[in-house]
Scaffold this motif. Structure first.
Motif, PDB file in Angstrom:
ATOM      1  N   LEU A   1       7.529   7.097  62.597  1.00 38.98           N
ATOM      2  CA  LEU A   1       8.404   8.213  62.915  1.00 38.98           C
ATOM      3  C   LEU A   1       7.574   9.486  63.005  1.00 38.98           C
ATOM      4  CD1 LEU A   1      11.308   9.412  63.187  1.00 38.98           C
ATOM      5  CD2 LEU A   1      11.240   9.784  60.713  1.00 38.98           C
ATOM      6  N   ARG A   2       7.740  10.220  64.109  1.00 39.36           N
ATOM      7  CA  ARG A   2       7.026  11.485  64.315  1.00 39.36           C
ATOM      8  C   ARG A   2       8.033  12.605  64.534  1.00 39.36           C
ATOM      9  NH1 ARG A   2       3.771   7.850  67.375  1.00 39.36           N
ATOM     10  NH2 ARG A   2       1.612   7.744  66.649  1.00 39.36           N
ATOM     11  N   VAL A   3       7.786  13.724  63.861  1.00 42.57           N
ATOM     12  CA  VAL A   3       8.584  14.928  64.045  1.00 42.57           C
ATOM     13  C   VAL A   3       7.618  16.073  64.318  1.00 42.57           C
ATOM     14  CG1 VAL A   3      10.254  16.515  63.016  1.00 42.57           C
ATOM     15  CG2 VAL A   3      10.346  14.076  62.439  1.00 42.57           C
ATOM     16  N   GLU A   4       7.814  16.769  65.432  1.00 36.18           N
ATOM     17  CA  GLU A   4       6.954  17.891  65.790  1.00 36.18           C
ATOM     18  C   GLU A   4       7.809  19.024  66.328  1.00 36.18           C
ATOM     19  OE1 GLU A   4       4.098  16.641  68.629  1.00 36.18           O
ATOM     20  OE2 GLU A   4       3.073  15.236  67.286  1.00 36.18           O
ATOM     21  N   GLY A   5       7.472  20.260  65.925  1.00 33.52           N
ATOM     22  CA  GLY A   5       8.207  21.378  66.469  1.00 33.52           C
ATOM     23  C   GLY A   5       7.903  22.680  65.773  1.00 33.52           C
ATOM     24  N   PRO A   6       8.355  23.778  66.358  1.00 31.29           N
ATOM     25  CA  PRO A   6       8.152  25.088  65.743  1.00 31.29           C
ATOM     26  C   PRO A   6       9.124  25.308  64.600  1.00 31.29           C
ATOM     27  CG  PRO A   6       9.445  25.305  67.752  1.00 31.29           C
ATOM     28  CD  PRO A   6       9.069  23.856  67.650  1.00 31.29           C
ATOM     29  N   VAL A   7       8.728  26.122  63.639  1.00 31.24           N
ATOM     30  CA  VAL A   7       9.601  26.500  62.533  1.00 31.24           C
ATOM     31  C   VAL A   7       9.474  28.004  62.311  1.00 31.24           C
ATOM     32  CG1 VAL A   7       9.595  24.278  61.347  1.00 31.24           C
ATOM     33  CG2 VAL A   7       7.789  25.936  60.855  1.00 31.24           C
ATOM     34  N   SER A   8      10.553  28.608  61.868  1.00 31.43           N
ATOM     35  CA  SER A   8      10.535  30.031  61.550  1.00 31.43           C
ATOM     36  C   SER A   8      11.560  30.303  60.465  1.00 31.43           C
ATOM     37  CB  SER A   8      10.840  30.878  62.795  1.00 31.43           C
ATOM     38  OG  SER A   8      12.140  30.599  63.278  1.00 31.43           O
ATOM     39  N   GLY A   9      11.362  31.406  59.759  1.00 32.52           N
ATOM     40  CA  GLY A   9      12.304  31.761  58.716  1.00 32.52           C
ATOM     41  C   GLY A   9      11.636  32.577  57.636  1.00 32.52           C
ATOM     42  N   ALA A  10      12.264  32.614  56.478  1.00 31.17           N
ATOM     43  CA  ALA A  10      11.720  33.356  55.351  1.00 31.17           C
ATOM     44  C   ALA A  10      10.499  32.636  54.790  1.00 31.17           C
ATOM     45  CB  ALA A  10      12.780  33.518  54.260  1.00 31.17           C
ATOM     46  N   SER A  11       9.503  33.405  54.367  1.00 31.09           N
ATOM     47  CA  SER A  11       8.306  32.799  53.786  1.00 31.09           C
ATOM     48  C   SER A  11       8.644  32.005  52.530  1.00 31.09           C
ATOM     49  CB  SER A  11       7.262  33.881  53.479  1.00 31.09           C
ATOM     50  OG  SER A  11       7.819  34.912  52.686  1.00 31.09           O
ATOM     51  N   GLN A  12       9.659  32.434  51.770  1.00 35.17           N
ATOM     52  CA  GLN A  12      10.062  31.683  50.580  1.00 35.17           C
ATOM     53  C   GLN A  12      10.622  30.310  50.970  1.00 35.17           C
ATOM     54  OE1 GLN A  12       9.634  32.627  47.261  1.00 35.17           O
ATOM     55  NE2 GLN A  12      10.167  30.482  46.939  1.00 35.17           N
ATOM     56  N   ALA A  13      11.294  30.226  52.123  1.00 32.41           N
ATOM     57  CA  ALA A  13      11.836  28.947  52.574  1.00 32.41           C
ATOM     58  C   ALA A  13      10.725  27.945  52.847  1.00 32.41           C
ATOM     59  CB  ALA A  13      12.696  29.148  53.820  1.00 32.41           C
ATOM     60  N   LEU A  14       9.586  28.399  53.389  1.00 37.08           N
ATOM     61  CA  LEU A  14       8.455  27.506  53.616  1.00 37.08           C
ATOM     62  C   LEU A  14       7.920  26.970  52.294  1.00 37.08           C
ATOM     63  CD1 LEU A  14       6.317  26.176  55.387  1.00 37.08           C
ATOM     64  CD2 LEU A  14       4.997  28.296  55.283  1.00 37.08           C
TER      65      LEU A  14
END
Length: 245
Positions: free
Chosen positions: A115-128
């Motif tokens: 299984l492969r998942v690839e993509g952009p992510v964005s949001g709050a630094s705390q969420a990362l």
């Protein structure tokens, strides 16, 4: 909707049963089943053990949930297109959320037990940080004590072996790669008692071969002055090298 269980590859059928859900406003199903010599479909037990035809299932999904492993946070609020083509699965994700991070334009593929998942992510630094802390990788719970304010833009690539009986956190086939550009007013590392301010730069987290690394450079303010912090986290805790400019 009716779908014969024998149509699906066993690993794909098991994964689809882990909790995929959502609203399907539109979809299509194509099944082609070979006939025996009399013109009838094969129905004996031996023949039904393996589906010998062709399958294509396409679903438009809204408000969906897409788990990629029971031990990892699921993709929530998913909208996009899910396609099953014989023994493979593909998904074009227009929108999804995971641990507070948002992804638009991600790709999901399940093929050859991988299984492969690839993509952009964005949001709050705390969420990362929360996403990393929620991972099943040993030692990543240290991120649960990190505190940050600000925003992050990054890219996520995840490769998970779908092999029955293997523990994901012990599998050398598991690979995770996260790159992130950070713009945050603050980042606190309780282990070292250090708080960085006015942070900007890039971090790179990678898990491969049961090894974890976190590297990168961040411009920041600390000790009442500007400094350049270099992150090099291997297996021995957090190490920061820097100097006041």
């Amino acid at each position: 909707a009716w779908l014969p269980a024998k149509v699906l590859d066993p690993e794909l059928r098991e994964w689809l049963g882990q909790g995929i859900a959502g609203r399907v406003p539109q979809g299509s199903l194509y099944v082609q089943q070979p006939l025996d010599g009399s013109g009838e479909t094969k129905t004996d037990d031996a023949a039904s053990e393996e589906f010998e035809g062709k399958l294509r299932l396409t679903l438009q999904v809204e408000d969906g949930r897409l788990p990629f492993d029971p031990q990892w946070p699921s993709l929530e609020n998913v909208s996009g297109t899910l396609t099953v083509n014989d023994e493979t699965l593909y998904a074009d994700v227009a929108h999804a959320q995971v641990s507070g991070l948002v992804s638009e334009g991600a790709k999901v593929a399940l093929q050859d037990e991988l299984l492969r998942v690839e993509g952009p992510v964005s949001g709050a630094s705390q969420a990362l940080l929360d996403f990393l802390a929620a991972s099943p990788i040993e030692g990543m719970d240290a991120f649960s004590t990190w505190r940050s304010e600000g925003q992050v833009e990054g890219q996520l690539a995840l490769s998970v072996p779908m092999v029955e009986g293997e523990e994901i956190e012990n599998s050398e086939a598991l690979e995770i790669d996260v790159t992130a550009a950070i713009d945050a007013p603050s980042l606190t590392l309780p282990q070292s008692g250090l708080t960085l301010g006015s942070i900007n730069g890039r971090l790179h987290y990678r898990h491969a071969g049961n090894e974890d690394t976190l590297t990168g450079e961040l411009g920041a303010r600390a000790f009442d002055g500007p400094m350049l912090a270099r992150f090099d986290v291997g297996g021995e805790g957090v190490a920061i090298e820097g100097r006041a400019l």
